[in-house]
Design an enzyme around this catalytic site. Structure first.
Site, short mmCIF file in Angstrom:
data_model
loop_
_atom_site.label_atom_id
_atom_site.label_comp_id
_atom_site.label_asym_id
_atom_site.label_seq_id
_atom_site.Cartn_x
_atom_site.Cartn_y
_atom_site.Cartn_z
N HIS A 152 58.44 17.37 53.68
CA HIS A 152 58.53 17.78 52.27
C HIS A 152 57.23 17.44 51.51
O HIS A 152 57.23 17.34 50.29
CB HIS A 152 59.73 17.12 51.55
CG HIS A 152 60.98 17.13 52.35
ND1 HIS A 152 61.82 18.22 52.39
CD2 HIS A 152 61.52 16.20 53.18
CE1 HIS A 152 62.83 17.95 53.20
NE2 HIS A 152 62.67 16.74 53.69
N SER A 282 31.36 25.77 44.13
CA SER A 282 31.76 26.30 42.83
C SER A 282 30.54 26.61 42.01
O SER A 282 29.56 25.85 42.01
CB SER A 282 32.65 25.28 42.10
OG SER A 282 32.82 25.64 40.75
#
Length: 474
Positions: A152, A282
């Site tokens: 999970h 970026s």
């Protein structure tokens, strides 16, 4: 190169030259010619009046296609197959009368599709095998490196980096087995006629059924196919396209799952994909090191997976012996599915081959959560020394909740310090260091890696190299 028209990025930016060529006009239309030659050879062998000179003229002109002339004919005739029949006939006048003799358009169209599919599947197989080899080497290399497992995406028990690689690896081995089955069972359409009844060839051979059957098998042999689809309408069943697209989707699923895990691990700074010395992460944030290859894998894989449903609808909507609403669709879906898988397998191999693993970062996270995992062993030692299991369990629960709260507030995990200071754990106080060795909490992970590679992987792709852990940590 003209820049005023749309370019398919799968070809212009991403796919290999090999896969791009398989789906190129040159490959497609030269294969049409090879099929016409094979048909003529088969018909000659069965006593049709076709000369060696005609066959030689055909054989000598398989590749030199006049695309401009074919385009001119297609504008006039509005039929691509007849356009190429006439264009080739103009190049080789001697053979013009016997080109496409007895055939329908799907003889060249469908059989060429199957040839392109087979060659594409074989190229994909080579790339899957290469990726499996690279993954297996990384699994061996990191089989003993403990890492925090996640369920999970929450901290769970420990595993190893190498064991996690085998989970990815197993998916690709399943894909490889299915892929090889698809290659081995892919049939040729063969010589079937306009509605699959072979009526034109029965007329050509004056009612001789054996000659028609022989021609069907012989043309397949000449095109290197061992299997011919038993029956067809005008086209081979589009169920085959669906099965092929499903297999490509399966490979896309495997690569997307692996790339998704790597993207998450990249955020944790435990594992990173290769990053070039001058690569920019970026335009606004110079410090960023984005997992752009893995993101591209997931992006293209998502598109490939969507094409399976497309193939299902195409098959379901073929009326009777055929309709033409499959044609324009298949010109897009089949090549783009293969081009997409070609791209993501190349990217995935690059990512895994150059994968950066940071053992010290991994170990720091392991040691942060290991105290929680050690509590079961701590309880067992204390019980053996005469403690009450239920009282010990409750004490561990209280200390664990308190330690977790400290961590949530920004502090370090102080669970072991809390246990060491509690008299109920006196029997283990001086042994805590020996109970927090990460390698004691990985179960059979290392052995599972060796067994999986030795028993399964090597049987499929051959020997895999091993790198010792000392070479990694130092």
């Amino acid at each position: 190169m003209s820049k005023d028209r749309y370019e398919n990025p799968l070809v212009a930016r991403y796919a290999s030259k090999e896969m791009s060529f398989i789906w190129s006009p040159q490959k497609k239309f030269s294969t049409w010619r090879k099929l016409w030659l094979a048909l003529a050879k088969g018909e000659q062998e069965l006593d049709m009046p076709i000369t060696d000179e005609q066959l030689k003229d055909m054989e000598d002109n398989l590749e030199n296609i006049d695309f401009d002339l074919a385009a001119k004919y297609e504008r006039e005739l509005r039929h691509d197959v007849m356009a190429h029949v006439h264009a080739w006939g103009d190049q080789i006048p001697s053979a013009k009368p016997i080109i496409h003799l007895g055939a329908t358009s799907c003889y060249v169209g469908d059989n060429t599709d199957l040839i392109q599919i087979r060659e594409s599947l074989e190229l994909v197989e080579k790339k899957v095998v290469k990726l499996i080899n690279v993954l297996a080497k990384q699994a061996k290399k990191y089989k003993d490196l403990p890492t925090l497992g996640f369920t999970h995406f929450q901290p769970a028990q420990l595993t190893t980096v190498g064991k996690r690689c085998t989970l990815w690896l197993q998916d690709f081995l399943i894909d490889l087995e299915e892929l090889r089955h698809r290659i081995d069972t892919l049939p040729f359409r063969g010589v079937k006629g306009t509605t699959g009844t072979q009526a034109s060839f029965l007329e050509l051979f004056e009612g001789d059924h054996e000659k028609v059957k022989t021609l069907n098998v012989r043309v397949a042999e000449l095109m290197n196919f061992e299997k011919v689809i038993p029956v067809s309408g005008q086209t081979y069943t589009r169920k085959i396209d669906y099965l092929v697209l499903s297999q490509l989707s399966a490979i896309a699923q495997s690569t997307a799952k692996m790339a998704g895990d790597i993207r998450l691990l990249s955020n944790l700074q435990e594992i990173e994909e290769p990053f070039e010395s001058k690569q920019i992460g970026s335009s606004a944030m110079p410090y960023k090191r984005n997992p752009m290859r893995s993101e591209r894998i997931c992006s293209i894989a998502r598109y490939v997976m969507s094409l399976t449903e497309n193939g299902a609808h195409t098959h379901a909507n073929q009326w009777f012996e055929r309709t033409l609403d499959d044609s324009a669709n298949r010109r897009l879906s089949l090549p783009e599915a293969f081009l997409g898988v070609d791209v993501i397998l190349t990217l995935a191999t690059n990512v895994i081959d150059g994968m950066a693993v940071w053992p010290h970062v991994i170990n720091k996270r392991v040691m942060t959560y290991l105290p929680f995992m050690a509590t079961e062993n701590i309880i067992m030692v204390c019980v053996k020394a005469g403690g009450d299991r239920q009282d010990l369990h409750e004490a561990v629960r209280i200390h664990s909740v308190a330690a977790a709260q400290v961590m949530k507030e920004g502090g370090e995990n102080d669970l072991l310090e809390r246990i060491a200071g509690d008299d109920i754990f006196a029997a283990v106080k001086d042994k805590l260091d020996t109970l927090t060795n990460p390698s004691d909490y990985i179960g059979r992970a290392s052995h599972q890696v060796d067994e999986f590679i030795d028993d399964v992987v090597i049987a499929e792709v051959g020997e895999v190299e091993e790198v010792k852990m000392d070479d990694i940590i130092n």
